[in-house]
Design a protein around this motif. Structure first.
Motif, PDB file in Angstrom:
ATOM      1  N   PHE A  64      -0.132  -2.727  23.840  1.00  0.00           N
ATOM      2  CA  PHE A  64       0.345  -1.525  23.151  1.00  0.00           C
ATOM      3  C   PHE A  64       1.845  -1.642  22.937  1.00  0.00           C
ATOM      4  O   PHE A  64       2.529  -2.480  23.558  1.00  0.00           O
ATOM      5  N   LEU A  65       2.360  -0.803  22.045  1.00  0.00           N
ATOM      6  CA  LEU A  65       3.798  -0.712  21.806  1.00  0.00           C
ATOM      7  C   LEU A  65       4.338   0.446  22.631  1.00  0.00           C
ATOM      8  O   LEU A  65       3.969   1.606  22.417  1.00  0.00           O
ATOM      9  N   LEU A  66       5.221   0.128  23.565  1.00  0.00           N
ATOM     10  CA  LEU A  66       5.763   1.170  24.434  1.00  0.00           C
ATOM     11  C   LEU A  66       6.605   2.167  23.642  1.00  0.00           C
ATOM     12  O   LEU A  66       6.543   3.371  23.870  1.00  0.00           O
ATOM     13  N   GLN A  67       7.393   1.662  22.693  1.00  0.00           N
ATOM     14  CA  GLN A  67       8.170   2.506  21.788  1.00  0.00           C
ATOM     15  C   GLN A  67       7.855   2.050  20.363  1.00  0.00           C
ATOM     16  O   GLN A  67       8.465   1.112  19.860  1.00  0.00           O
ATOM     17  N   VAL A 125       9.247  -5.658  19.770  1.00  0.00           N
ATOM     18  CA  VAL A 125      10.054  -5.916  20.961  1.00  0.00           C
ATOM     19  C   VAL A 125       9.613  -5.047  22.134  1.00  0.00           C
ATOM     20  O   VAL A 125       9.882  -5.369  23.297  1.00  0.00           O
ATOM     21  N   SER A 126       8.927  -3.951  21.858  1.00  0.00           N
ATOM     22  CA  SER A 126       8.480  -3.062  22.931  1.00  0.00           C
ATOM     23  C   SER A 126       7.011  -3.273  23.298  1.00  0.00           C
ATOM     24  O   SER A 126       6.442  -2.448  24.010  1.00  0.00           O
ATOM     25  N   ARG A 127       6.401  -4.363  22.832  1.00  0.00           N
ATOM     26  CA  ARG A 127       4.992  -4.593  23.140  1.00  0.00           C
ATOM     27  C   ARG A 127       4.811  -4.898  24.621  1.00  0.00           C
ATOM     28  O   ARG A 127       5.565  -5.666  25.218  1.00  0.00           O
ATOM     29  N   ARG A 128       3.801  -4.300  25.232  1.00  0.00           N
ATOM     30  CA  ARG A 128       3.475  -4.494  26.637  1.00  0.00           C
ATOM     31  C   ARG A 128       1.986  -4.804  26.775  1.00  0.00           C
ATOM     32  O   ARG A 128       1.183  -4.490  25.897  1.00  0.00           O
ATOM     33  N   THR A 129       1.642  -5.413  27.923  1.00  0.00           N
ATOM     34  CA  THR A 129       0.248  -5.739  28.222  1.00  0.00           C
ATOM     35  C   THR A 129      -0.089  -5.247  29.617  1.00  0.00           C
ATOM     36  O   THR A 129       0.714  -5.411  30.546  1.00  0.00           O
ATOM     37  N   ALA A 130      -1.253  -4.634  29.754  1.00  0.00           N
ATOM     38  CA  ALA A 130      -1.728  -4.169  31.048  1.00  0.00           C
ATOM     39  C   ALA A 130      -3.153  -4.656  31.251  1.00  0.00           C
ATOM     40  O   ALA A 130      -3.945  -4.754  30.296  1.00  0.00           O
TER      41      ALA A 130
END
Length: 317
Positions: free
Chosen positions: A161-164, A170-175
């Motif tokens: 997902f994109l955090l912002q 640049v704000s992509r995160r993975t969980a």
């Protein structure tokens, strides 16, 4: 021997160490902003004390009356000049002591005052924009990871997902999200960050991602992708060989603690991801796991034991 023939000028104030102490205090403040609030507090105290002593010495002469200058002995009086041959008589000076304020002292005080004012005007905005933001809780909105039904029990799902969203990729995160079933009639989830706690490299699942079953949806402006996995046996870092088990505990390699985790909440059957926090270790597994949680720390930092005292206080995220 007095070069002024016995009538020396007043001595200037002797140099003091107060400016040095004031400078040390300012340095401690800046160092403390990085290392520890205690160091910054000590620096502020030193700056106040030495600054006060410095100002007191500089301004100590301002309230004291100037010493009258010594006048040489009058020469023997010459015969008076007749009135009709001399110039007009000069008026007699008035009685009373003449208080003198040396121009050099005025310029010194004015220079210090204006310099200090200019320093505050120039420095305050810079410090405000460069120092304060990291120490304010900036946070981010909760991320809608999907419906509870999208996460089968005891299997990990890779969620990106994109955090912002306004900041782009640049704000992509993975969980890594696993549904643990119910705990006291409430859904229980294990949600691990993919940031390796060695140097921050992206951790990968030790299993087979089922890319053909991936699903992408837009949830309140967030673009969320879910990728199921098959038989995930843990997680590994491809950069330096760090290994973690299915609870995120370190099992091999250079990491110093367990994987970070996401806070979560359930709202109308949807799984919402919150802030991340650090974990020293996890006892047990699944819904019954006991998580030793700490405030979020940087990669490579210990969060428990004596080693944790060697790292600076992390600003809020």
């Amino acid at each position: 021997m007095d070069p002024h023939g016995g009538h020396g000028t007043p001595h200037e104030p002797t140099p003091t160490i107060w400016p040095v102490g004031f400078a040390i205090g300012i340095v401690c403040i800046f160092v403390g902003l990085i290392l520890s609030p205690i160091v910054a507090g000590v620096g502020a105290l030193l700056a106040v004390i030495f600054g006060f002593l410095w100002i007191r010495d500089v301004t100590s002469h301002l309230g004291a009356p100037a010493q009258p200058e010594e006048t040489p002995e009058p020469a023997p009086a010459a015969p008076p000049i007749p009135a009709h041959k001399g110039g007009p008589a000069m008026p007699e000076p008035g009685e009373g002591e003449i208080v003198r304020y040396p121009r050099s002292k005025f310029l010194e005080a004015a220079t210090l005052g204006l310099g200090g004012l200019i320093g505050v005007v120039v420095t305050a905005p810079v410090l405000g924009f460069t120092v304060l933001p990291p120490f304010t809780d900036q946070g981010h909105p909760k991320v809608d990871a999907g419906a509870i039904e999208d996460f089968p029990e005891n299997d990990f799902v890779i969620v990106t997902f994109l955090l912002q969203p306004e900041q782009g990729e640049v704000s992509r995160r993975t969980a890594y999200i696993r549904n643990n079933g119910l705990l006291d009639d409430a859904p229980s989830f294990t949600i691990l960050s993919n940031r390796c706690v060695h140097l921050g490299c992206p951790v990968q699942v030790n299993g087979l991602p089922l890319d053909e079953q991936s699903k992408t949806e837009r949830n309140e402006g967030q673009i969320v992708t879910q990728i199921p996995t098959a038989a995930a046996a843990g997680f590994g870092c491809p950069c330096h060989g760090g290994q973690y088990d299915k609870e995120g505990n370190r099992t091999a390699g250079p990491p110093v603690r367990a994987l970070d985790r996401y806070e979560f909440e359930i709202n109308n059957g949807r799984l919402l991801l919150g802030e991340t926090y650090s974990v020293s270790e996890v006892d047990g597994a699944g819904a019954e796991a006991q998580i030793h949680a700490y405030p979020l720390a940087g990669p490579g930092q210990h969060v428990d034991g004596p080693e944790a005292l060697l790292y600076p206080v992390m600003p809020p995220r």
